[in-house]
Design a protein around this motif. Structure first.
Motif, PDB file in Angstrom:
ATOM      1  N   PHE A 142      38.619  45.423  54.093  1.00 17.02           N
ATOM      2  CA  PHE A 142      39.144  43.830  54.127  1.00 17.02           C
ATOM      3  C   PHE A 142      38.130  43.228  52.814  1.00 17.02           C
ATOM      4  CE2 PHE A 142      39.753  39.103  53.820  1.00 17.02           C
ATOM      5  CZ  PHE A 142      40.939  38.783  53.843  1.00 17.02           C
ATOM      6  N   SER A 143      36.568  44.109  52.924  1.00 19.04           N
ATOM      7  CA  SER A 143      35.725  43.789  52.115  1.00 19.04           C
ATOM      8  C   SER A 143      35.529  43.867  51.139  1.00 19.04           C
ATOM      9  CB  SER A 143      34.410  43.313  52.936  1.00 19.04           C
ATOM     10  OG  SER A 143      33.661  42.941  53.619  1.00 19.04           O
ATOM     11  N   CYS A 144      36.652  45.369  50.912  1.00 23.29           N
ATOM     12  CA  CYS A 144      36.492  46.082  49.841  1.00 23.29           C
ATOM     13  C   CYS A 144      37.720  45.295  49.071  1.00 23.29           C
ATOM     14  CB  CYS A 144      36.902  47.534  49.624  1.00 23.29           C
ATOM     15  SG  CYS A 144      35.321  48.329  50.602  1.00 23.29           S
ATOM     16  N   ILE A 145      37.966  44.766  49.526  1.00 25.06           N
ATOM     17  CA  ILE A 145      39.896  44.374  48.911  1.00 25.06           C
ATOM     18  C   ILE A 145      39.688  42.612  48.255  1.00 25.06           C
ATOM     19  CG2 ILE A 145      42.134  43.196  49.507  1.00 25.06           C
ATOM     20  CD1 ILE A 145      42.609  45.273  51.865  1.00 25.06           C
ATOM     21  N   LYS A 146      38.814  41.373  48.937  1.00 27.55           N
ATOM     22  CA  LYS A 146      38.177  41.409  48.390  1.00 27.55           C
ATOM     23  C   LYS A 146      36.834  41.256  47.306  1.00 27.55           C
ATOM     24  CE  LYS A 146      36.183  38.926  52.128  1.00 27.55           C
ATOM     25  NZ  LYS A 146      35.371  37.903  53.014  1.00 27.55           N
ATOM     26  N   ARG A 147      36.288  41.948  47.569  1.00 23.62           N
ATOM     27  CA  ARG A 147      34.896  42.237  46.042  1.00 23.62           C
ATOM     28  C   ARG A 147      35.946  43.446  45.246  1.00 23.62           C
ATOM     29  NH1 ARG A 147      31.835  44.383  49.807  1.00 23.62           N
ATOM     30  NH2 ARG A 147      32.357  46.493  49.872  1.00 23.62           N
ATOM     31  N   ILE A 148      37.481  44.135  45.059  1.00 24.73           N
ATOM     32  CA  ILE A 148      38.454  44.479  44.061  1.00 24.73           C
ATOM     33  C   ILE A 148      38.689  42.800  43.797  1.00 24.73           C
ATOM     34  CG2 ILE A 148      39.926  45.732  43.041  1.00 24.73           C
ATOM     35  CD1 ILE A 148      39.058  47.480  46.009  1.00 24.73           C
ATOM     36  N   ALA A 149      39.004  42.135  44.529  1.00 22.28           N
ATOM     37  CA  ALA A 149      39.957  40.606  43.541  1.00 22.28           C
ATOM     38  C   ALA A 149      38.856  40.134  42.689  1.00 22.28           C
ATOM     39  CB  ALA A 149      40.591  40.256  45.092  1.00 22.28           C
ATOM     40  N   THR A 150      37.602  40.059  43.219  1.00 20.74           N
ATOM     41  CA  THR A 150      36.724  39.748  42.302  1.00 20.74           C
ATOM     42  C   THR A 150      36.102  39.667  41.351  1.00 20.74           C
ATOM     43  OG1 THR A 150      35.676  38.591  44.588  1.00 20.74           O
ATOM     44  CG2 THR A 150      33.843  38.003  42.845  1.00 20.74           C
ATOM     45  N   ARG A 151      36.718  40.989  41.022  1.00 18.12           N
ATOM     46  CA  ARG A 151      35.909  41.902  39.362  1.00 18.12           C
ATOM     47  C   ARG A 151      36.763  41.880  38.792  1.00 18.12           C
ATOM     48  NH1 ARG A 151      35.850  47.701  40.457  1.00 18.12           N
ATOM     49  NH2 ARG A 151      34.033  47.338  42.484  1.00 18.12           N
ATOM     50  N   LYS A 152      38.388  41.733  39.651  1.00 17.23           N
ATOM     51  CA  LYS A 152      39.560  41.262  38.700  1.00 17.23           C
ATOM     52  C   LYS A 152      38.840  39.899  38.251  1.00 17.23           C
ATOM     53  CE  LYS A 152      42.474  45.028  40.412  1.00 17.23           C
ATOM     54  NZ  LYS A 152      43.992  45.276  41.429  1.00 17.23           N
ATOM     55  N   GLU A 153      38.794  39.223  38.950  1.00 16.95           N
ATOM     56  CA  GLU A 153      38.990  37.952  37.972  1.00 16.95           C
ATOM     57  C   GLU A 153      37.728  37.396  37.231  1.00 16.95           C
ATOM     58  OE1 GLU A 153      36.753  34.050  40.002  1.00 16.95           O
ATOM     59  OE2 GLU A 153      39.070  34.793  41.797  1.00 16.95           O
ATOM     60  N   ARG A 154      36.845  38.087  38.004  1.00 17.30           N
ATOM     61  CA  ARG A 154      35.789  37.974  36.145  1.00 17.30           C
ATOM     62  C   ARG A 154      36.050  38.281  35.202  1.00 17.30           C
ATOM     63  NH1 ARG A 154      31.684  41.397  39.123  1.00 17.30           N
ATOM     64  NH2 ARG A 154      32.632  43.149  37.423  1.00 17.30           N
ATOM     65  N   ASP A 155      36.774  39.867  35.371  1.00 17.51           N
ATOM     66  CA  ASP A 155      37.386  40.572  34.239  1.00 17.51           C
ATOM     67  C   ASP A 155      38.232  40.047  33.255  1.00 17.51           C
ATOM     68  OD1 ASP A 155      35.338  42.939  35.196  1.00 17.51           O
ATOM     69  OD2 ASP A 155      37.262  44.005  35.320  1.00 17.51           O
ATOM     70  N   GLN A 156      39.389  38.987  34.335  1.00 16.29           N
ATOM     71  CA  GLN A 156      39.710  37.948  33.732  1.00 16.29           C
ATOM     72  C   GLN A 156      39.306  36.959  32.673  1.00 16.29           C
ATOM     73  OE1 GLN A 156      42.846  36.320  35.917  1.00 16.29           O
ATOM     74  NE2 GLN A 156      44.422  36.126  34.228  1.00 16.29           N
ATOM     75  N   HIS A 157      38.485  36.303  33.924  1.00 20.33           N
ATOM     76  CA  HIS A 157      38.044  35.343  32.582  1.00 20.33           C
ATOM     77  C   HIS A 157      36.879  35.604  31.933  1.00 20.33           C
ATOM     78  CE1 HIS A 157      34.974  31.894  32.977  1.00 20.33           C
ATOM     79  NE2 HIS A 157      33.669  32.358  32.495  1.00 20.33           N
ATOM     80  N   GLU A 158      36.039  37.021  31.783  1.00 20.69           N
ATOM     81  CA  GLU A 158      35.459  37.493  30.470  1.00 20.69           C
ATOM     82  C   GLU A 158      36.788  37.376  29.049  1.00 20.69           C
ATOM     83  OE1 GLU A 158      32.179  38.367  29.634  1.00 20.69           O
ATOM     84  OE2 GLU A 158      31.323  37.184  31.312  1.00 20.69           O
ATOM     85  N   GLU A 159      37.898  37.745  29.708  1.00 17.39           N
ATOM     86  CA  GLU A 159      38.496  38.194  28.040  1.00 17.39           C
ATOM     87  C   GLU A 159      39.450  36.243  28.119  1.00 17.39           C
ATOM     88  OE1 GLU A 159      41.992  40.387  29.643  1.00 17.39           O
ATOM     89  OE2 GLU A 159      40.500  42.443  30.117  1.00 17.39           O
ATOM     90  N   THR A 160      39.116  35.757  28.696  1.00 21.29           N
ATOM     91  CA  THR A 160      39.768  34.420  28.312  1.00 21.29           C
ATOM     92  C   THR A 160      38.942  33.030  27.653  1.00 21.29           C
ATOM     93  OG1 THR A 160      39.722  33.089  29.982  1.00 21.29           O
ATOM     94  CG2 THR A 160      41.794  34.867  29.355  1.00 21.29           C
ATOM     95  N   PHE A 161      37.647  33.422  28.297  1.00 19.86           N
ATOM     96  CA  PHE A 161      36.560  32.453  28.164  1.00 19.86           C
ATOM     97  C   PHE A 161      36.450  31.956  26.607  1.00 19.86           C
ATOM     98  CE2 PHE A 161      32.453  30.797  28.509  1.00 19.86           C
ATOM     99  CZ  PHE A 161      32.188  29.635  29.417  1.00 19.86           C
ATOM    100  N   ASP A 162      35.499  31.201  26.069  1.00 18.55           N
ATOM    101  CA  ASP A 162      35.385  30.493  24.784  1.00 18.55           C
ATOM    102  C   ASP A 162      33.774  30.595  25.012  1.00 18.55           C
ATOM    103  OD1 ASP A 162      35.658  29.878  22.131  1.00 18.55           O
ATOM    104  OD2 ASP A 162      36.779  28.359  22.318  1.00 18.55           O
ATOM    105  N   TYR A 163      33.151  31.228  24.437  1.00 21.08           N
ATOM    106  CA  TYR A 163      31.933  31.604  24.400  1.00 21.08           C
ATOM    107  C   TYR A 163      31.444  30.567  22.769  1.00 21.08           C
ATOM    108  CZ  TYR A 163      31.274  34.645  27.821  1.00 21.08           C
ATOM    109  OH  TYR A 163      31.849  35.519  29.144  1.00 21.08           O
ATOM    110  N   SER A 164      32.360  30.195  22.004  1.00 22.34           N
ATOM    111  CA  SER A 164      32.016  29.989  20.674  1.00 22.34           C
ATOM    112  C   SER A 164      31.872  27.914  21.202  1.00 22.34           C
ATOM    113  CB  SER A 164      32.542  29.676  19.987  1.00 22.34           C
ATOM    114  OG  SER A 164      34.262  29.940  19.836  1.00 22.34           O
ATOM    115  N   SER A 165      32.625  27.393  22.166  1.00 24.89           N
ATOM    116  CA  SER A 165      33.085  26.399  22.260  1.00 24.89           C
ATOM    117  C   SER A 165      31.579  25.528  22.471  1.00 24.89           C
ATOM    118  CB  SER A 165      34.052  26.284  23.135  1.00 24.89           C
ATOM    119  OG  SER A 165      33.266  26.306  24.416  1.00 24.89           O
ATOM    120  N   ASN A 166      32.117  24.289  21.896  1.00 24.85           N
ATOM    121  CA  ASN A 166      30.935  23.283  21.913  1.00 24.85           C
ATOM    122  C   ASN A 166      30.795  22.964  23.763  1.00 24.85           C
ATOM    123  OD1 ASN A 166      30.720  22.716  18.919  1.00 24.85           O
ATOM    124  ND2 ASN A 166      32.590  20.937  18.756  1.00 24.85           N
TER     125      ASN A 166
END
Length: 180
Positions: A142-166
Motif C-alpha cells: 500500500f505504501s508503494c501505491i501511495k508513492r506511485i500516486a504521489t509521483r504521478k501527481e508531482r509529474d502532472q504538476h510539473e506539466e501544468t505549473f506556470d513558472y513565468s507567472s508574477n
C-alpha cells in the motif's frame, strides 16, 4: 497472460560485504556512490529472481544517507519485492552497517528501486502476480501505491505549473537567489 503468483519471501535476497579502504571517499567514510552501486546490484538480483527474467532499473526513489559507514564495517543489504505492476516491480532495500568488533548495528539507508522485466530483445514482459501474506507485506504494498500516486501527481504538476507567472516570480524573491 501470466497468472502465476509468487510470494514476497520468494524474492528476498541478503548480501553482506566488508567495507575496504578502496571503497572510501576523501573523508575516510564509505563512498555513497559505492553503496548505491551495491543497492542497484541487489535490486537487480531481487527483481530478476522474482520475475525469472533480466531486469533494468527504471527509477530510484529517495535515497537518504542516515549514518556514515566506516572502513572495516560489515554492510548488509536486504531486498524484497514490495509491489508489482504488469511489467514492473518495486524493490525495497534496507542497508545496515555493523561494527564487527562491538556488534553495533546502524541503519544507514532505505530506498525503493523500480525495476522492469525484459525479454532477450529488450521488450518489457509481464511479471508474476504478488501474493501478500502478512500485515507488513500489505503495508509495504500500500505504501508503494501511495508513492506511485504521489509521483504521478508531482509529474502532472510539473506539466501544468506556470513558472513565468508574477506570483511565482514574487515567491522566488524570498529565496537566496537573484533573477537575471
Amino acid at each position: 497472460m501470466n497468472l502465476e503468483y509468487k510470494t514476497v519471501s520468494e524474492s528476498k535476497i541478503t548480501i553482506s560485504q566488508l567495507m575496504l579502504p578502496s571503497h572510501s571517499n576523501f573523508n575516510g567514510k564509505i563512498h555513497g556512490g559505492y553503496i548505491l552501486s551495491l543497492m542497484d546490484q541487489i535490486a537487480f538480483a531481487c527483481a530478476s529472481k522474482y520475475s525469472g527474467t533480466y531486469c533494468v532499473t527504471a527509477s530510484v526513489d529517495t535515497v537518504d544517507f542516515l549514518s556514515p559507514i566506516e572502513i572495516g564495517e560489515l554492510v548488509t543489504l536486504k531486498a524484497s519485492v514490495n509491489y508489482v505492476g504488469k511489467t514492473s516491480m518495486v524493490v525495497g532495500i534496507r542497508v545496515d552497517s555493523e561494527n564487527i568488533q562491538t556488534g553495533t548495528v546502524n541503519h544507514c539507508n532505505s530506498s525503493y528501486f523500480t525495476m522492469v522485466a525484459k525479454d532477450k530483445l529488450g521488450n518489457s514482459v509481464q511479471v508474476p502476480r504478488l501474493a501478500l501474506s502478512s500485515l507488513e507485506e500489505k503495508r509495504r504494498f500500500f505504501s508503494c501505491i501511495k508513492r506511485i500516486a504521489t509521483r504521478k501527481e508531482r509529474d502532472q504538476h510539473e506539466e501544468t505549473f506556470d513558472y513565468s507567472s508574477n506570483e511565482v516570480l514574487e515567491e522566488l524573491k524570498k529565496y537566496n537567489i537573484e533573477i537575471l
